[in-house]
Each structure stands twice: as structure tokens, then as C-alpha cells.
Design a protein around this motif. Structure first.
Motif, PDB file in Angstrom:
ATOM      1  N   VAL A  16      -5.155  65.113 -44.797  1.00  0.00           N
ATOM      2  CA  VAL A  16      -5.661  64.927 -43.434  1.00  0.00           C
ATOM      3  C   VAL A  16      -6.761  65.958 -43.191  1.00  0.00           C
ATOM      4  N   SER A  17      -7.474  65.822 -42.099  1.00  0.00           N
ATOM      5  CA  SER A  17      -8.524  66.787 -41.787  1.00  0.00           C
ATOM      6  C   SER A  17      -7.954  67.966 -40.993  1.00  0.00           C
ATOM      7  N   LYS A  19      -9.230  69.112 -38.388  1.00  0.00           N
ATOM      8  CA  LYS A  19      -9.320  68.708 -36.976  1.00  0.00           C
ATOM      9  C   LYS A  19      -8.046  67.970 -36.553  1.00  0.00           C
ATOM     10  N   MET A  20      -7.548  67.097 -37.429  1.00  0.00           N
ATOM     11  CA  MET A  20      -6.323  66.354 -37.099  1.00  0.00           C
ATOM     12  C   MET A  20      -5.120  67.281 -37.067  1.00  0.00           C
ATOM     13  N   HIS A  23      -5.166  68.790 -33.772  1.00  0.00           N
ATOM     14  CA  HIS A  23      -4.780  67.763 -32.793  1.00  0.00           C
ATOM     15  C   HIS A  23      -3.268  67.556 -32.792  1.00  0.00           C
ATOM     16  N   TYR A  24      -2.669  67.470 -33.968  1.00  0.00           N
ATOM     17  CA  TYR A  24      -1.228  67.268 -34.055  1.00  0.00           C
ATOM     18  C   TYR A  24      -0.473  68.449 -33.449  1.00  0.00           C
ATOM     19  N   ARG A  55       0.605  61.237 -41.703  1.00  0.00           N
ATOM     20  CA  ARG A  55      -0.462  60.457 -42.344  1.00  0.00           C
ATOM     21  C   ARG A  55       0.047  59.081 -42.753  1.00  0.00           C
ATOM     22  N   ARG A  58       0.657  56.948 -39.676  1.00  0.00           N
ATOM     23  CA  ARG A  58      -0.607  56.464 -39.096  1.00  0.00           C
ATOM     24  C   ARG A  58      -1.167  55.313 -39.914  1.00  0.00           C
TER      25      ARG A  58
END
Length: 184
Positions: A16-17, A19-20, A23-24, A55, A58
Motif C-alpha cells: 500500500v502507499s 499516504k494510505m 489515512h488508515y 489491502r 479493498r
């Protein structure tokens, strides 16, 4: 004890990034990371496992609330598989409904494209069908501006009627579209 990773390494390990990951953490799917003495986020094996779980969830289209529920089930040794299956079945029903709506939209759009001459004339069956029951044409050109993301410190609410507050439900709108065949 396993070695702790910085956010970049954790992102690579979990697929995942960074940034994610942040966010999480903000949404509560992932607990806030421990910090190094210099303030950098540090992640261990457990957090990487949770990130991989998110991940995979999603990829199957589960919503964030559903993922939170699944993580809760995953961490509950007293859970029953019946509870987990019920979450997955609800999601499967939602996907089935969305798939049906997409098939209907595709069919309607195929019909619109089929009746459009696509030539150099101004008459356009696609626009005519989109404008059904609209008594007049717009007097302006639309300039869509992507809404800015609000920071956590920005307490302003979007203006009533703005793009952010009046998201068009395209699926519902398309269900009401009927292709009108005319001599165009």
C-alpha cells in the motif's frame, strides 16, 4: 522481537502507499503508530499484517466500515464464522446490485451511442436524450472544478448546493433515462 519499519518500508512490505497508511490511521482502521525518538512512525509485523488484510479487503470492494467490522472479527477469537459470512454475503448482494446497475447503464449508453449519427451536424441524439424533460438549454459552459480536500483543521462546511454536497447519484439517474428515438 521483530524489527520496526519506517512508513516507506511498511508501505512496500504491505503493498500500500504511505499516504494510505496515514489515512488508515486517521480513520481508525490501523492504530496510531509508535513513534521513534525523532517522531517517525514505526511499524511492526502486526501492523503489516493488518495493512495486508485491509489491502485484500479493498481489492474485494469492501467499504471502510465493513473492513473495520472484518478486522474486529479477525481479532475476536470468540467469533463465529457465521458472523463473518453474513458480512461477506451482504457485500456480495451489494455488488450484485451494483453490477446490475452498471449493466443497465451500459445498455442505455449503448442505445444512445447507436442512435447518434456522429457526423458534422449539430443535431445530436445523445444530447437530446440527456436533455429530455429539460425545457431550455444552458446559457453557459460548465467548468467543473474538483472540490478541494478539507484539512482536519478546516471546520467550514461545503456550501449548500455545491458539488461536494450535491453528489449526483448517477446510478439512480440512469435508471430513469429512457432512450427516445426521433428523426435527428
Amino acid at each position: 522481537m521483530t524489527a520496526l519499519m519506517n512508513i516507506g518500508d511498511a508501505a512496500k512490505a504491505a503493498g500500500v502507499s504511505a499516504k494510505m497508511i496515514r489515512h488508515y490511521e486517521q480513520t481508525g482502521l490501523l492504530p496510531e503508530a509508535v513513534r521513534s525518538d525523532s517522531g517517525y512512525r514505526l511499524y511492526g509485523e502486526r501492523e503489516i499484517s493488518v495493512l495486508r488484510f485491509i489491502r485484500q479487503s479493498r481489492r474485494l470492494g469492501f467499504s471502510m466500515p465493513q473492513i473495520a467490522e472484518l478486522i474486529g472479527q479477525w481479532g475476536d477469537a470468540a467469533r463465529s464464522s457465521r458472523q463473518v459470512k453474513a458480512i461477506a454475503e451482504r457485500h456480495l448482494q451489494d455488488l450484485q446490485q451494483k453490477l446490475q446497475e452498471i449493466v443497465e447503464m451500459k445498455s442505455a449508453l449503448e442505445q444512445l451511442v447507436a442512435v447518434c449519427a456522429g457526423d458534422d451536424h449539430a443535431d445530436c441524439a445523445i444530447l437530446d436524450n440527456l436533455a429530455v424533460d429539460s425545457p431550455s438549454r444552458p446559457s453557459h459552459s460548465a467548468n467543473f472544478v474538483k472540490p478541494r480536500r478539507r484539512s482536519q483543521n478546516d471546520s467550514r462546511s461545503p456550501a449548500p448546493g455545491s458539488v461536494a454536497t450535491s453528489q449526483l447519484d448517477l446510478m439512480a439517474w440512469m435508471r430513469g433515462v429512457h432512450v427516445h428515438h426521433g428523426n435527428h
